[in-house]
Design an enzyme around this catalytic site. Structure first.
Site, short mmCIF file in Angstrom:
data_model
loop_
_atom_site.label_atom_id
_atom_site.label_comp_id
_atom_site.label_asym_id
_atom_site.label_seq_id
_atom_site.Cartn_x
_atom_site.Cartn_y
_atom_site.Cartn_z
CG ASP A 116 -5.47 4.49 7.12
OD1 ASP A 116 -5.48 4.15 8.31
OD2 ASP A 116 -4.45 4.93 6.55
CG ASP B 200 -0.37 -0.03 2.51
OD1 ASP B 200 -0.08 -1.11 3.02
OD2 ASP B 200 -0.15 1.07 3.07
CD GLU C 283 -3.37 4.74 10.68
OE1 GLU C 283 -2.43 4.70 11.50
OE2 GLU C 283 -3.22 4.58 9.45
#
Ligand SMILES: *[C@@H]1O[C@H](CO)[C@@H](O)[C@H](O)[C@H]1NC(C)=O
Length: 232
Positions: free
Chosen positions: A119, A30, A121
């Site tokens: 994503d 990624d 986080e």
């Protein structure tokens, strides 16, 4: 001496990747604007089968390298997808899902396009949980996920760590039945997963490796990955 050197090399390789010899699970990377110039032919030569590419963040950032990376990955035949960095402190989940979709985050059942990844986080800009309560974070993710599902027919993949998820969602089990999990854990195993998920679909097992970006693994065969891309 020779034996020791070989052993040391074998150990170094073992540390670089938790993937064992004979493990044919597809490996991926990624990437984001931190990897502006990728030699995609090399990536393919190294055996990489899929790539996720950062498209957007919040509703204020489109990666300037997204298009070239996406085209590069496409041209060498990788299965690829896009990801969005969540900012639950900025705008709603629905608004960010729409922004992601407008800037490369869509999905189509062509067999080469992976569903978008969220994503979510550690906050790199401020308090770990973006100053939101666990229930606010869970609602935000649900809003993003439902909007993405509504527009594309697919639930987004959720990328997170067990530590962050436990702290910031109070280890919510709310997404395990619907959203594929992409667990980030840099160790020889993926460790304990967040509540709700019985297995991971993707595992980011290192933040560096022989290829650009982070190193990832698909939990299944190449055939399964193709099937997942098609939505089967
Ligand atoms: C990999 O996926 C399968 C289901 O397809 C699951 O049974 C297995 O536990 C998973 N492995 C890991 C390590 O999550």
């Amino acid at each position: 001496m020779k034996y020791l050197a070989a052993l040391a090399l074998a150990l170094a390789v073992a540390q670089a990747t938790p993937v064992e010899r004979g493990d044919d699970r597809p490996q991926g990377i990624d990437v984001s604007s931190y990897q502006p110039n990728i030699n995609w032919d090399d990536v393919v030569r190294n055996g990489i089968k899929f790539a996720y590419i950062k498209a957007t963040e919040g509703t204020y950032y489109v990666s300037p390298t997204f298009n070239s990376q996406y085209i590069g990955a496409t041209n060498v035949g990788l299965i690829r997808g896009a990801y969005h960095f969540a900012r639950p402190d900025k705008t709603s989940g629905a608004v960010q899902a729409e922004y992601f979709l407008e800037h490369g985050g869509g999905w189509s059942p062509d067999g080469n396009t992976l569903p978008g990844q969220l994503d979510i986080e550690y906050n790199p800009y401020g308090p770990e949980c973006y100053g939101r309560s666990a229930s606010e974070i869970v609602s935000w993710i649900k809003d993003f996920s439902d909007t993405y599902k509504d527009r594309t027919g697919r639930y987004p993949v959720i990328y997170t760590t067990t530590d962050w998820w436990t702290t910031c969602t109070d280890n919510s089990p709310a997404f395990g039945e619907t959203n594929p999990l992409w667990i980030a854990h840099y160790a020889s195993t993926a460790g304990t997963l967040p509540a709700g998920w019985e297995y991971y679909s993707f595992w980011q097992y290192a933040d560096k490796g022989p290829n650009p970006g982070d190193a990832d693994l698909w939990n299944g065969s190449y055939g399964n990955l193709k099937k997942f891309a098609r939505g089967g």
